[in-house]
Design a protein around this motif. Sequence first.
Motif: not given
Length: 425
Positions: A246-259
Motif C-alpha cells: 500500500m505504501m509503495m502504491a501510494l508513493a507512486n500516486e501523489s494526487e491520491i496521497q494528497d486526497k
Amino acid sequence: MILLMCNNNIEVKKTDNRRNFIRNLGMALIEDHLRNRKDNPQIPKDSRKKWIQRRKMLTKAFHFNILKKYFVTFLKETDNLMKRVREDAGKEKTDLFHLMNSTTLRIMCETTMGVTNNDITSLVGPYLSSVEVICDCLTKRLGRIWLNPEPIYQLTNIAKIEKNAVENLHTLTNTVIKRRRDYLAEKNFNHFDHDENFESKDKLAMLDLLLKNEKAGLLDNQGVKEEVDTFMFGGHDTIAVAMTFMMMALANESEIQDKIYEEICQVLGDSDRSPTTDDLSQMKYLECCIKESLRLYPSAPIIIRHLREEIVLGDYTVPADTSAFIFIYDLHRRADLFPDPERFIPERFLPENCANRHPYAYIPFSAGPRNCIGQKFAMLEMKTMMCKLLRMFRLEPITKPEDIVYKMDIVLRSTHPIYVKFCGR
Ligand code: HEM
C-alpha cells in the motif's frame, strides 16, 4: 494432479454444496509446518469439528468492543513505528517490509496474546527471521513434488533448516503462552469471566479465551499452541505485506496521497491529537484506498479448498478429493469486474460504484464460513497506521509497481525489497 482454471463466473449455488468445501492446504500446510509434524500432512478426519468449535470460541475475541481495547495498542505501536520512520526521514530509501513486520508482530503479541513488549523484545528478531526461513522451505517443498511424502522430505537439508527455524519460532510462542499463564494465575483466572460482556477495563486477550477453554477441558495444551502459532503468523505477516504494498502504491500516486491527507486534516483539524475510532470511521476515502490496495495486492494471493464430494462447477464435474485453487490475485485483476484493472482507482470502492459488483468479485479476506476471522482487526490496524503515518510523512516513490517481480510464496512477496522515501511534512 488436475488443475482446473475457470475464467468465467462460477458460483456454487446450493448451500449444501458449499459445505462440501473444506479449508485445505494454504492454512493447513503452514499450520502443519509450524507444528513440524512428523506424520503425513493430511487433514485429520476431525478437523472440521475441531475448527467449528475453535472458531466459535475465538470469534468473541474480535467483538467490536474488544477491538476498541486493542486500538490503544495500535496507536501506541504506531507511535513507536513513527519514531523509527523519523530516523529514516530524508534518507535515500527505506525497506518497507522490514520496517513493518516487527511492528505488526508486536501488535499481535500485545493485543491477542496480552503480553507486553518487555516480555518479548529479544525474541522478535529471531521469530521474524524464522518465519522467512519456514516460508522459504515450504515453497521449496511445494515446487518439488518428490518432496511431498513426509519420510522423504525429512531426509533433506531443507527439512533440517526448517526444523531449526520452527524451534526458534516456538521460543517466542511458548514464551508468550507461559507469560500469559503466569499473569492470569497471579490475577486469578476468574477475574476475566465477566469480560464476556466486554465492559471491563482489562483487555480480554484471545489467548485468555484459549486458556479458559483449556481449563474447561475443551482443548489441550497442544491446541492452545496450534492456535497461538496460527494467529501469530496469520495476523502479523499479512498486515506487514499489505502495508508494504500500500505504501509503495501510494508513493507512486501523489494526487491520491494528497486526497487522503486532505481528508485526515478535515477530520482531525489543526489538533495534533491521535485519531479515535470514530474519526477513523469518517475517513471513507482512506478506507477506499486500503480496499483498492488489497485488490491489487491481496496478502493471500491464492487460497485452496479441498472438495469433500463431487461438485458441478459450470460445465465441469469435479471429483471428490480435489484441491481447488482460488486465484484471488487474478480474480481481482479481471477487466470485466474491475475496468482498467492495473490502475489504482480508490473510487471503485465508493458505495455507489460497488453496489452492482458480484459479492465474490472482491475477496481479499476470502469469503464464506472459513473467511478471515481477523478482517475487522486488520482494517482498523491498517487505517490507524496509515492515518498517523500520512499525517506526518509524505511518501516519495522508489520502487515502482512495474518493477515488482513476485516470488512464489504463500503470502504475496516480491523477489527484491520494496522501498519508498519518507519525507517529513
Ligand atoms: C491484511 C490482512 C489480512 C488478510 C489479507 C487476511 C486474509 C486471510 C484469508 C484470505 C484467509 C483465508 C485463508 C484460507 O482459506 O486459506 C484468512 C484466514 C485467517 N486469518 Fe486472515 N488476513 C489478514 C489479517 C489477519 C489478522 C490480523 C488475523 C488475526 C488477528 C488473521 C487471522 C486469520 C485466521 C485465524 C484465519 C483462519 C480462519 C479460519 O479458518 O477459521 N488474519 N485470512
